[in-house]
Motif scaffolding. Structure first.
Motif, PDB file in Angstrom:
ATOM      1  N   PHE A 231      43.303  55.823  42.884  1.00  0.00           N
ATOM      2  CA  PHE A 231      42.011  56.492  43.041  1.00  0.00           C
ATOM      3  C   PHE A 231      42.106  57.995  42.793  1.00  0.00           C
ATOM      4  N   ARG A 232      43.214  58.597  43.202  1.00  0.00           N
ATOM      5  CA  ARG A 232      43.371  60.030  42.970  1.00  0.00           C
ATOM      6  C   ARG A 232      43.461  60.352  41.481  1.00  0.00           C
ATOM      7  N   SER A 233      44.021  59.446  40.718  1.00  0.00           N
ATOM      8  CA  SER A 233      44.236  59.716  39.297  1.00  0.00           C
ATOM      9  C   SER A 233      43.150  59.147  38.393  1.00  0.00           C
ATOM     10  N   HIS A 234      42.561  58.001  38.785  1.00  0.00           N
ATOM     11  CA  HIS A 234      41.680  57.288  37.849  1.00  0.00           C
ATOM     12  C   HIS A 234      40.440  56.711  38.524  1.00  0.00           C
ATOM     13  N   LEU A 235      39.896  57.397  39.511  1.00  0.00           N
ATOM     14  CA  LEU A 235      38.711  56.863  40.180  1.00  0.00           C
ATOM     15  C   LEU A 235      37.540  56.729  39.207  1.00  0.00           C
ATOM     16  N   LYS A 236      37.350  57.735  38.359  1.00  0.00           N
ATOM     17  CA  LYS A 236      36.257  57.684  37.390  1.00  0.00           C
ATOM     18  C   LYS A 236      36.408  56.484  36.454  1.00  0.00           C
ATOM     19  N   GLU A 237      37.630  56.282  35.965  1.00  0.00           N
ATOM     20  CA  GLU A 237      37.858  55.175  35.036  1.00  0.00           C
ATOM     21  C   GLU A 237      37.621  53.831  35.710  1.00  0.00           C
ATOM     22  N   VAL A 238      38.027  53.713  36.973  1.00  0.00           N
ATOM     23  CA  VAL A 238      37.824  52.456  37.700  1.00  0.00           C
ATOM     24  C   VAL A 238      36.335  52.166  37.860  1.00  0.00           C
ATOM     25  N   LEU A 239      35.560  53.185  38.257  1.00  0.00           N
ATOM     26  CA  LEU A 239      34.133  52.973  38.475  1.00  0.00           C
ATOM     27  C   LEU A 239      33.400  52.696  37.165  1.00  0.00           C
ATOM     28  N   LEU A 240      33.722  53.470  36.124  1.00  0.00           N
ATOM     29  CA  LEU A 240      33.096  53.207  34.835  1.00  0.00           C
ATOM     30  C   LEU A 240      33.497  51.836  34.301  1.00  0.00           C
ATOM     31  N   GLY A 241      34.761  51.488  34.498  1.00  0.00           N
ATOM     32  CA  GLY A 241      35.227  50.182  34.062  1.00  0.00           C
ATOM     33  C   GLY A 241      34.510  49.055  34.762  1.00  0.00           C
ATOM     34  N   ALA A 242      34.115  49.278  36.016  1.00  0.00           N
ATOM     35  CA  ALA A 242      33.385  48.249  36.756  1.00  0.00           C
ATOM     36  C   ALA A 242      31.967  48.080  36.236  1.00  0.00           C
ATOM     37  N   PHE A 243      31.384  49.152  35.682  1.00  0.00           N
ATOM     38  CA  PHE A 243      29.999  49.076  35.208  1.00  0.00           C
ATOM     39  C   PHE A 243      29.897  48.603  33.763  1.00  0.00           C
ATOM     40  N   VAL A 244      30.959  48.733  32.980  1.00  0.00           N
ATOM     41  CA  VAL A 244      30.898  48.298  31.582  1.00  0.00           C
ATOM     42  C   VAL A 244      30.535  46.820  31.453  1.00  0.00           C
ATOM     43  N   TYR A 363      49.122  52.737  35.489  1.00  0.00           N
ATOM     44  CA  TYR A 363      48.113  52.322  36.460  1.00  0.00           C
ATOM     45  C   TYR A 363      47.367  51.051  36.036  1.00  0.00           C
ATOM     46  N   ARG A 364      47.750  50.495  34.896  1.00  0.00           N
ATOM     47  CA  ARG A 364      46.972  49.388  34.343  1.00  0.00           C
ATOM     48  C   ARG A 364      47.029  48.138  35.217  1.00  0.00           C
ATOM     49  N   TYR A 365      48.166  47.830  35.771  1.00  0.00           N
ATOM     50  CA  TYR A 365      48.329  46.594  36.542  1.00  0.00           C
ATOM     51  C   TYR A 365      47.430  46.603  37.783  1.00  0.00           C
ATOM     52  N   THR A 366      47.538  47.650  38.593  1.00  0.00           N
ATOM     53  CA  THR A 366      46.713  47.756  39.787  1.00  0.00           C
ATOM     54  C   THR A 366      45.275  48.110  39.434  1.00  0.00           C
ATOM     55  N   GLY A 367      45.105  49.010  38.474  1.00  0.00           N
ATOM     56  CA  GLY A 367      43.767  49.461  38.112  1.00  0.00           C
ATOM     57  C   GLY A 367      42.915  48.358  37.518  1.00  0.00           C
ATOM     58  N   ALA A 368      43.499  47.509  36.675  1.00  0.00           N
ATOM     59  CA  ALA A 368      42.735  46.412  36.095  1.00  0.00           C
ATOM     60  C   ALA A 368      42.265  45.452  37.176  1.00  0.00           C
ATOM     61  N   ALA A 369      43.126  45.196  38.164  1.00  0.00           N
ATOM     62  CA  ALA A 369      42.756  44.295  39.261  1.00  0.00           C
ATOM     63  C   ALA A 369      41.578  44.854  40.054  1.00  0.00           C
ATOM     64  N   LEU A 370      41.666  46.125  40.454  1.00  0.00           N
ATOM     65  CA  LEU A 370      40.606  46.712  41.267  1.00  0.00           C
ATOM     66  C   LEU A 370      39.313  46.917  40.466  1.00  0.00           C
ATOM     67  N   THR A 371      39.435  47.272  39.196  1.00  0.00           N
ATOM     68  CA  THR A 371      38.247  47.412  38.372  1.00  0.00           C
ATOM     69  C   THR A 371      37.508  46.089  38.272  1.00  0.00           C
ATOM     70  N   SER A 372      38.259  45.012  38.076  1.00  0.00           N
ATOM     71  CA  SER A 372      37.651  43.682  38.040  1.00  0.00           C
ATOM     72  C   SER A 372      36.999  43.338  39.378  1.00  0.00           C
ATOM     73  N   ASP A 373      37.676  43.669  40.473  1.00  0.00           N
ATOM     74  CA  ASP A 373      37.115  43.407  41.807  1.00  0.00           C
ATOM     75  C   ASP A 373      35.765  44.079  41.987  1.00  0.00           C
ATOM     76  N   PHE A 374      35.685  45.357  41.627  1.00  0.00           N
ATOM     77  CA  PHE A 374      34.435  46.097  41.814  1.00  0.00           C
ATOM     78  C   PHE A 374      33.351  45.605  40.852  1.00  0.00           C
ATOM     79  N   ALA A 375      33.743  45.216  39.652  1.00  0.00           N
ATOM     80  CA  ALA A 375      32.759  44.675  38.714  1.00  0.00           C
ATOM     81  C   ALA A 375      32.128  43.403  39.266  1.00  0.00           C
ATOM     82  N   TRP A 376      32.954  42.538  39.837  1.00  0.00           N
ATOM     83  CA  TRP A 376      32.427  41.312  40.448  1.00  0.00           C
ATOM     84  C   TRP A 376      31.553  41.632  41.652  1.00  0.00           C
ATOM     85  N   LEU A 377      31.977  42.602  42.454  1.00  0.00           N
ATOM     86  CA  LEU A 377      31.210  42.963  43.649  1.00  0.00           C
ATOM     87  C   LEU A 377      29.847  43.535  43.270  1.00  0.00           C
TER      88      LEU A 377
END
Length: 424
Positions: A231-244, A363-377
């Protein structure tokens, strides 16, 4: 096994088998929210309210999923990916199978509802832990000119999982008396979940346990990192990735779970027969998933995502303008579901690539998992609940408005962040 080279095709097969088992578990629960749980766990309210209560419990797993990812990533760091995956899949299959043994509300009262909710939360935690990194590894090791195709292959697990779940429920609905189905028939699909997850576990461990797989994961730096570091490094990418992929995820339950609920509550159409219509739609969805890979390799993943989000937006506008197409006739219902499944396949087929392409390797391994989680949520977790409540209160047209909002979010996220221009 130590000298065996893990080919992209082997990774793809492992991912498809694993995803199929996960989606089977979730679709079994979703279908039961409509056809079973209102009568078994919520007999003290009317059918519509009971279905809304069931959909509320359905959403719990999506809320729990990010916490499951964080928990099992810690297990991965301490004990390894094999321990993490084994624990998660046994928990997923065990919690799903345990639902088949739950007593009814008539037997133990409100405790039955609490037990159902608790097992649903365990499903969500387990699904967060079931992320194995195979999809990310596949994206990184696929041929550059076929990355869209290989990104689409893991997504085949969704339509296949739905086909198995819908076929099982349809079989028991058609061949059992209504009282027998509610008494014991519905329990069999839940009971099958444990066996299916064990098969999926061995299919995935066959890859995860090899020395070559470990070397490939290490070479691509696909390792678990603490969630706070991500989250400290890629919070923006995670959130945008969830909305794509939000348009696809919003559509997901609007062509699978919601139509069953609306038809069961508002029409006399047989659920067993309609499940077979959806089964056919899932076949079309699988074909569209494969087509999305071919299209993405020709025009680029970002263009494919924008095209599919735009088509879903047009489909949503059509649903607003002609909501009775779905509500009035069997032919209209079939057209709605079939078209929806086709668009779902086109959009969902590249959603995995949208997640993995957005993050650096570390960060791809953990980030992809969490991005997918938030997209589903954000996109799918509350979709059946919201769509059913709004449609019963304001009419079917409002479901189109809800879907349109998902398409707008996807297009906006793609315009804001242009990392999808890179096919990585």
């Amino acid at each position: 096994m130590a000298d065996h080279r893990v080919a992209p095709s082997e990774i793809a097969i492992g991912v498809v088998i694993g995803r199929t088992s996960e989606y089977f578990d979730f679709f079994v629960f979703g279908i039961a929210c409509v056809l079973v749980f209102p009568k078994v766990f919520f007999p003290f309210v009317d059918a519509q309210t009971g279905t809304l209560y069931a959909f509320g419990i359905f959403a719990l797993a999506f809320a729990a999923r990010p916490f499951g990812t964080a928990l099992f990533m810690a297990i991965d760091r301490r004990h390894g990916r094999g321990v993490k995956l084994t624990t998660a899949l046994f928990l997923l299959g065990g919690s799903t199978a345990a639902i088949s043994f739950l007593p009814r509300y008539d037997s133990i009262g409100i405790s039955a509802v609490y037990l159902l909710a608790g097992l649903r939360i365990l499903q969500g935690l387990a699904l967060g832990g079931a992320w194995d990194g195979l999809a990310s590894l596949l994206a990184l090791n696929a041929p550059k000119d076929r990355r869209g195709w290989y990104a689409s292959l893991p997504q085949l697990g969704a339509p296949i999982g739905f086909m198995v779940a819908s076929a099982l429920f349809s079989f028991f609905i058609v061949n059992l008396a209504p009282d027998d189905f509610i008494d014991w028939g519905w329990r069999f699909p839940f009971y099958c979940a444990f066996t299916i997850n064990v098969v999926a576990l061995f299919a995935r461990l066959r890859l995860v346990a090899t020395d070559e797989f470990v070397r490939m994961m290490d070479a691509d730096r696909l390792r678990p990192v603490p969630v706070l570091d991500l989250f400290r490094s890629h919070l923006k990418e995670v959130l945008l990735g969830a909305f794509v992929p939000l348009s696809a995820f919003a559509l997901f339950h609007l062509v699978t779970i919601f139509p069953i609920a609306w038809l069961t509550l508002n029409t006399d159409r047989s659920p067993g027969e309609f499940l077979m219509v959806q089964f056919s739609g899932a076949i079309i969805c699988a074909g569209a998933v494969a087509a999305s890979g071919l299209i993405a390799d020709q025009i680029g993943r970002r263009a494919c995502l924008m095209m599919s989000a735009g088509l879903i937006g047009l489909f949503a506008l059509g649903s607003i303008g002609a909501p009775l197409l779905f509500g009035e006739s069997a032919i209209g219902q079939t057209i709605y579901v079939t078209t929806g499944f086709m668009l779902l396949g086109l959009a969902y087929g590249q959603s995995s690539g949208a997640v993995t392409a957005r993050l650096g390797k570390q960060y791809r391994y953990t980030g992809a998992a969490l991005t997918s989680d938030f997209a589903w949520l954000f996109g799918a977790g509350f979709a059946p609940l919201v769509a059913l409540y709004l449609s019963e209160k304001f009419g079917l047209a409002v479901v189109g408005v809800y879907l349109l909002s998902g398409a707008v979010c996807s297009l906006a996220a793609l315009f804001i962040d242009r990392s999808e221009l890179r096919q990585v």
